[in-house]
Design an enzyme around this catalytic site. Structure first.
Site, PDB file in Angstrom:
ATOM      1  N   ARG A   3       0.804  -1.232   0.000  1.00 52.27           N
ATOM      2  CA  ARG A   3       0.000   0.000   0.000  1.00 52.27           C
ATOM      3  C   ARG A   3       0.830   1.272   0.000  1.00 52.27           C
ATOM      4  O   ARG A   3       0.322   2.340  -0.347  1.00 52.27           O
ATOM      5  CB  ARG A   3      -1.005  -0.060   1.162  1.00 52.27           C
ATOM      6  CG  ARG A   3      -2.072  -1.111   0.900  1.00 52.27           C
ATOM      7  CD  ARG A   3      -2.935  -1.341   2.105  1.00 52.27           C
ATOM      8  NE  ARG A   3      -2.632  -2.590   2.777  1.00 52.27           N
ATOM      9  CZ  ARG A   3      -2.921  -2.827   4.059  1.00 52.27           C
ATOM     10  NH1 ARG A   3      -3.485  -1.898   4.786  1.00 52.27           N
ATOM     11  NH2 ARG A   3      -2.643  -4.004   4.586  1.00 52.27           N
ATOM     12  N   GLU A  19       1.285  -7.317  13.086  1.00 54.21           N
ATOM     13  CA  GLU A  19       0.125  -7.471  13.969  1.00 54.21           C
ATOM     14  C   GLU A  19      -0.483  -8.866  13.745  1.00 54.21           C
ATOM     15  O   GLU A  19      -1.041  -9.456  14.635  1.00 54.21           O
ATOM     16  CB  GLU A  19      -0.896  -6.384  13.614  1.00 54.21           C
ATOM     17  CG  GLU A  19      -1.925  -6.091  14.664  1.00 54.21           C
ATOM     18  CD  GLU A  19      -2.959  -5.064  14.173  1.00 54.21           C
ATOM     19  OE1 GLU A  19      -2.814  -4.534  13.056  1.00 54.21           O
ATOM     20  OE2 GLU A  19      -3.918  -4.833  14.923  1.00 54.21           O
TER      21      GLU A  19
HETATM   22  O1  LIG Z   1       3.069  -1.325  11.705  1.00 52.44           O
HETATM   23  P1  LIG Z   1       2.976  -2.772  11.354  1.00 52.44           P
HETATM   24  O2  LIG Z   1       2.419  -3.612  12.481  1.00 52.44           O
HETATM   25  O3  LIG Z   1       4.237  -3.324  10.841  1.00 52.44           O
HETATM   26  O4  LIG Z   1       1.877  -2.915  10.215  1.00 52.44           O
HETATM   27  C1  LIG Z   1       1.734  -2.019   9.148  1.00 52.44           C
HETATM   28  C2  LIG Z   1       1.824  -2.707   7.820  1.00 52.44           C
HETATM   29  O5  LIG Z   1       0.763  -3.667   7.685  1.00 52.44           O
HETATM   30  C3  LIG Z   1       0.105  -3.463   6.437  1.00 52.44           C
HETATM   31  O6  LIG Z   1       0.692  -4.160   5.395  1.00 52.44           O
HETATM   32  P2  LIG Z   1       0.623  -5.743   5.268  1.00 52.44           P
HETATM   33  O7  LIG Z   1       1.810  -6.326   5.924  1.00 52.44           O
HETATM   34  O8  LIG Z   1      -0.715  -6.200   5.718  1.00 52.44           O
HETATM   35  O9  LIG Z   1       0.843  -5.988   3.732  1.00 52.44           O
HETATM   36  P3  LIG Z   1       0.065  -5.539   2.396  1.00 52.44           P
HETATM   37  O10 LIG Z   1       0.210  -4.032   2.275  1.00 52.44           O
HETATM   38  O11 LIG Z   1       0.826  -6.266   1.368  1.00 52.44           O
HETATM   39  O12 LIG Z   1      -1.367  -5.948   2.522  1.00 52.44           O
HETATM   40  C4  LIG Z   1       0.245  -1.977   6.208  1.00 52.44           C
HETATM   41  O13 LIG Z   1       0.066  -1.635   4.849  1.00 52.44           O
HETATM   42  C5  LIG Z   1       1.643  -1.708   6.691  1.00 52.44           C
HETATM   43  O14 LIG Z   1       2.605  -1.947   5.685  1.00 52.44           O
HETATM   44  N1  LIG Z   2      -5.639  -2.810  11.395  1.00 45.39           N
HETATM   45  C1  LIG Z   2      -5.027  -2.765  10.223  1.00 45.39           C
HETATM   46  N2  LIG Z   2      -5.675  -2.321   9.121  1.00 45.39           N
HETATM   47  C2  LIG Z   2      -5.028  -2.278   7.919  1.00 45.39           C
HETATM   48  N3  LIG Z   2      -3.779  -2.659   7.746  1.00 45.39           N
HETATM   49  C3  LIG Z   2      -3.108  -3.091   8.811  1.00 45.39           C
HETATM   50  N4  LIG Z   2      -1.847  -3.533   8.973  1.00 45.39           N
HETATM   51  C4  LIG Z   2      -1.664  -3.865  10.251  1.00 45.39           C
HETATM   52  N5  LIG Z   2      -2.762  -3.667  10.957  1.00 45.39           N
HETATM   53  C5  LIG Z   2      -3.684  -3.180  10.085  1.00 45.39           C
END
Ligand SMILES: O=P(O)(O)OC[C@H]1O[C@H](OP(=O)(O)OP(=O)(O)O)[C@H](O)[C@@H]1O
Ligand SMILES: Nc1ncnc2[nH]cnc12
Length: 201
Positions: free
Chosen positions: A88, A125
Protein backbone atom coordinates in the site's frame (compact mmCIF):
# COMPACT_ATOMS: atom_id res chain seq x y z
CA UNK A 1 9.99 52.88 8.85
CA UNK A 2 7.07 53.04 11.31
CA UNK A 3 3.42 52.16 10.84
CA UNK A 4 0.40 53.69 12.55
CA UNK A 5 -0.83 51.40 15.39
CA UNK A 6 -4.25 50.89 13.70
CA UNK A 7 -2.50 49.56 10.60
CA UNK A 8 -0.41 47.09 12.69
CA UNK A 9 -3.53 45.93 14.58
CA UNK A 10 -5.39 45.50 11.29
CA UNK A 11 -2.58 43.40 9.80
CA UNK A 12 -2.44 41.19 12.91
CA UNK A 13 -6.22 40.70 12.82
CA UNK A 14 -6.01 39.80 9.12
CA UNK A 15 -3.18 37.30 9.76
CA UNK A 16 -5.11 35.65 12.63
CA UNK A 17 -8.22 35.40 10.45
CA UNK A 18 -6.17 33.84 7.64
CA UNK A 19 -4.61 31.29 10.06
CA UNK A 20 -8.08 30.39 11.38
CA UNK A 21 -9.35 29.89 7.82
CA UNK A 22 -6.32 27.74 6.92
CA UNK A 23 -6.78 25.60 10.05
CA UNK A 24 -10.47 25.14 9.21
CA UNK A 25 -9.53 24.11 5.64
CA UNK A 26 -6.95 21.64 6.97
CA UNK A 27 -9.42 20.17 9.48
CA UNK A 28 -12.02 19.73 6.77
CA UNK A 29 -9.49 18.01 4.46
CA UNK A 30 -8.41 15.64 7.26
CA UNK A 31 -12.05 14.95 8.11
CA UNK A 32 -12.74 14.14 4.43
CA UNK A 33 -9.80 11.74 4.36
CA UNK A 34 -10.70 10.05 7.67
CA UNK A 35 -14.32 9.54 6.67
CA UNK A 36 -13.30 7.98 3.33
CA UNK A 37 -11.41 5.16 5.04
CA UNK A 38 -13.59 2.11 5.61
CA UNK A 39 -13.09 0.07 8.77
CA UNK A 40 -13.74 -3.66 8.31
CA UNK A 41 -14.05 -5.61 11.58
CA UNK A 42 -12.39 -9.04 11.88
CA UNK A 43 -10.34 -8.88 8.67
CA UNK A 44 -8.09 -10.68 7.88
CA UNK A 45 -8.36 -12.31 11.34
CA UNK A 46 -10.84 -12.14 14.24
CA UNK A 47 -10.17 -9.06 16.39
CA UNK A 48 -8.44 -6.98 13.69
CA UNK A 49 -10.21 -3.71 12.76
CA UNK A 50 -8.94 -3.46 9.20
CA UNK A 51 -8.40 0.09 7.90
CA UNK A 52 -9.31 -0.14 4.23
CA UNK A 53 -7.78 2.67 2.16
CA UNK A 54 -9.32 1.38 -1.12
CA UNK A 55 -12.43 3.46 -0.29
CA UNK A 56 -10.22 6.57 0.05
CA UNK A 57 -8.95 5.89 -3.49
CA UNK A 58 -12.55 5.93 -4.76
CA UNK A 59 -12.87 9.55 -3.60
CA UNK A 60 -10.63 11.64 -5.92
CA UNK A 61 -10.93 14.78 -3.79
CA UNK A 62 -9.91 12.99 -0.58
CA UNK A 63 -7.17 11.03 -2.41
CA UNK A 64 -5.76 14.26 -3.91
CA UNK A 65 -5.92 16.03 -0.53
CA UNK A 66 -3.96 13.12 0.97
CA UNK A 67 -1.17 13.46 -1.58
CA UNK A 68 -1.21 17.28 -1.44
CA UNK A 69 -0.83 17.35 2.35
CA UNK A 70 2.25 15.14 2.13
CA UNK A 71 3.67 17.15 -0.77
CA UNK A 72 3.12 20.43 1.13
CA UNK A 73 5.08 19.01 4.05
CA UNK A 74 7.96 17.46 2.10
CA UNK A 75 8.54 19.73 -0.88
CA UNK A 76 11.07 21.91 0.96
CA UNK A 77 12.88 19.24 3.00
CA UNK A 78 15.56 18.43 0.44
CA UNK A 79 14.42 14.80 0.13
CA UNK A 80 15.93 12.92 -2.82
CA UNK A 81 14.44 9.46 -2.12
CA UNK A 82 10.92 8.34 -1.35
CA UNK A 83 10.80 4.67 -0.33
CA UNK A 84 7.38 3.01 -0.44
CA UNK A 85 6.49 -0.20 1.37
CA UNK A 86 4.76 -2.97 -0.59
CA UNK A 87 1.90 -3.01 -1.19
CA UNK A 88 0.00 0.00 0.00
CA UNK A 89 2.99 2.33 0.22
CA UNK A 90 3.15 1.95 -3.59
CA UNK A 91 -0.20 3.76 -3.86
CA UNK A 92 0.93 6.95 -2.12
CA UNK A 93 4.74 6.99 -2.45
CA UNK A 94 5.20 7.48 -6.22
CA UNK A 95 2.79 10.44 -6.43
CA UNK A 96 4.64 12.15 -3.58
CA UNK A 97 8.04 11.37 -5.14
CA UNK A 98 7.05 12.83 -8.52
CA UNK A 99 5.61 15.99 -6.95
CA UNK A 100 8.69 16.74 -4.83
CA UNK A 101 11.20 15.75 -7.53
CA UNK A 102 12.57 12.70 -5.71
CA UNK A 103 13.24 9.17 -6.94
CA UNK A 104 11.02 6.31 -5.81
CA UNK A 105 12.32 3.06 -4.32
CA UNK A 106 9.97 0.10 -3.91
CA UNK A 107 10.64 -1.90 -0.75
CA UNK A 108 9.28 -5.29 -1.71
CA UNK A 109 8.19 -8.54 -0.14
CA UNK A 110 10.69 -11.44 -0.58
CA UNK A 111 11.71 -12.80 -3.98
CA UNK A 112 10.04 -10.04 -6.02
CA UNK A 113 13.10 -7.95 -6.89
CA UNK A 114 15.33 -9.38 -9.65
CA UNK A 115 18.61 -7.70 -8.70
CA UNK A 116 20.90 -8.10 -5.72
CA UNK A 117 18.99 -7.25 -2.53
CA UNK A 118 19.38 -6.62 1.18
CA UNK A 119 16.61 -7.99 3.45
CA UNK A 120 15.05 -7.25 6.84
CA UNK A 121 12.67 -9.58 8.68
CA UNK A 122 9.96 -8.11 10.93
CA UNK A 123 6.98 -9.07 13.10
CA UNK A 124 3.45 -7.97 12.12
CA UNK A 125 0.12 -7.47 13.97
CA UNK A 126 -0.90 -10.70 12.21
CA UNK A 127 2.24 -12.75 11.37
CA UNK A 128 5.83 -12.16 10.26
CA UNK A 129 7.23 -10.88 6.99
CA UNK A 130 10.34 -9.59 5.26
CA UNK A 131 11.18 -6.54 3.15
CA UNK A 132 13.84 -6.29 0.47
CA UNK A 133 15.56 -3.40 -1.31
CA UNK A 134 17.78 -3.38 -4.39
CA UNK A 135 21.45 -2.80 -3.67
CA UNK A 136 22.47 0.47 -5.35
CA UNK A 137 18.97 2.00 -5.32
CA UNK A 138 20.09 4.59 -2.78
CA UNK A 139 23.47 6.27 -2.33
CA UNK A 140 25.13 6.92 1.05
CA UNK A 141 24.09 10.32 2.45
CA UNK A 142 20.83 10.60 0.49
CA UNK A 143 17.89 12.06 2.41
CA UNK A 144 14.99 9.62 2.44
CA UNK A 145 11.31 9.61 3.29
CA UNK A 146 9.56 6.29 4.04
CA UNK A 147 5.91 6.11 3.01
CA UNK A 148 3.23 3.58 3.90
CA UNK A 149 -0.55 3.66 4.29
CA UNK A 150 -0.58 2.70 7.97
CA UNK A 151 1.49 2.20 11.08
CA UNK A 152 0.27 -0.44 13.51
CA UNK A 153 3.04 -2.08 15.60
CA UNK A 154 5.73 -0.17 13.69
CA UNK A 155 7.58 -3.34 12.66
CA UNK A 156 7.24 -2.64 8.95
CA UNK A 157 8.49 0.95 9.13
CA UNK A 158 11.33 -0.13 11.40
CA UNK A 159 12.44 -2.72 8.83
CA UNK A 160 12.10 -0.16 6.02
CA UNK A 161 14.26 2.36 7.89
CA UNK A 162 16.85 -0.32 8.66
CA UNK A 163 17.17 -1.15 4.95
CA UNK A 164 17.73 2.50 4.00
CA UNK A 165 20.15 3.12 6.86
CA UNK A 166 22.14 -0.04 6.08
CA UNK A 167 22.63 1.45 2.60
CA UNK A 168 23.91 4.69 4.18
CA UNK A 169 20.82 6.86 3.60
CA UNK A 170 19.58 9.36 6.17
CA UNK A 171 15.91 8.70 6.96
CA UNK A 172 14.41 12.15 7.48
CA UNK A 173 10.91 11.01 8.46
CA UNK A 174 8.27 8.33 8.02
CA UNK A 175 4.86 9.28 6.65
CA UNK A 176 1.61 7.33 6.90
CA UNK A 177 -2.00 8.11 6.17
CA UNK A 178 -3.21 6.26 9.30
CA UNK A 179 -1.80 5.54 12.75
CA UNK A 180 -3.25 3.03 15.21
CA UNK A 181 -1.92 4.79 18.37
CA UNK A 182 -2.99 2.01 20.75
CA UNK A 183 -0.38 -0.29 19.20
CA UNK A 184 2.41 2.20 20.08
CA UNK A 185 4.22 1.74 16.75
CA UNK A 186 5.92 5.13 17.15
CA UNK A 187 7.94 3.73 20.03
CA UNK A 188 9.63 1.28 17.65
CA UNK A 189 10.96 4.00 15.37
CA UNK A 190 13.97 4.84 17.58
CA UNK A 191 12.94 8.48 17.91
CA UNK A 192 12.60 9.00 14.15
CA UNK A 193 9.81 11.51 13.37
CA UNK A 194 6.53 10.07 12.12
CA UNK A 195 3.94 12.22 10.32
CA UNK A 196 0.38 10.91 10.06
CA UNK A 197 -2.83 12.42 8.76
CA UNK A 198 -5.41 10.32 10.64
CA UNK A 199 -5.38 8.55 14.01
CA UNK A 200 -7.76 5.61 14.30
CA UNK A 201 -8.85 4.44 17.76
O1 LIG B 1 3.07 -1.32 11.71
P1 LIG B 1 2.98 -2.77 11.35
O2 LIG B 1 2.42 -3.61 12.48
O3 LIG B 1 4.24 -3.32 10.84
O4 LIG B 1 1.88 -2.91 10.22
C1 LIG B 1 1.73 -2.02 9.15
C2 LIG B 1 1.82 -2.71 7.82
O5 LIG B 1 0.76 -3.67 7.69
C3 LIG B 1 0.11 -3.46 6.44
O6 LIG B 1 0.69 -4.16 5.39
P2 LIG B 1 0.62 -5.74 5.27
O7 LIG B 1 1.81 -6.33 5.92
O8 LIG B 1 -0.71 -6.20 5.72
O9 LIG B 1 0.84 -5.99 3.73
P3 LIG B 1 0.06 -5.54 2.40
O10 LIG B 1 0.21 -4.03 2.27
O11 LIG B 1 0.83 -6.27 1.37
O12 LIG B 1 -1.37 -5.95 2.52
C4 LIG B 1 0.25 -1.98 6.21
O13 LIG B 1 0.07 -1.63 4.85
C5 LIG B 1 1.64 -1.71 6.69
O14 LIG B 1 2.61 -1.95 5.69
N1 LIG C 1 -5.64 -2.81 11.39
C1 LIG C 1 -5.03 -2.77 10.22
N2 LIG C 1 -5.67 -2.32 9.12
C2 LIG C 1 -5.03 -2.28 7.92
N3 LIG C 1 -3.78 -2.66 7.75
C3 LIG C 1 -3.11 -3.09 8.81
N4 LIG C 1 -1.85 -3.53 8.97
C4 LIG C 1 -1.66 -3.86 10.25
N5 LIG C 1 -2.76 -3.67 10.96
C5 LIG C 1 -3.68 -3.18 10.09
Amino acid sequence: MTYPQEEVDGKEREEKLMMKKNNKRLESKIEGIASSIRVVPHFPKPGIMFQDITTLLLNPKAFKNTIDLFVERYSRMDISVVAGVEARGFIFGPAIALAIGAKFIPLRKPRKLPGEVISERYVLEYGTDCLEMHVGAVQPGERALVVDDLIATGGTLCAAMNLLERAGAEVVECACVIELPELKGRERLNGKPLFVLVESH
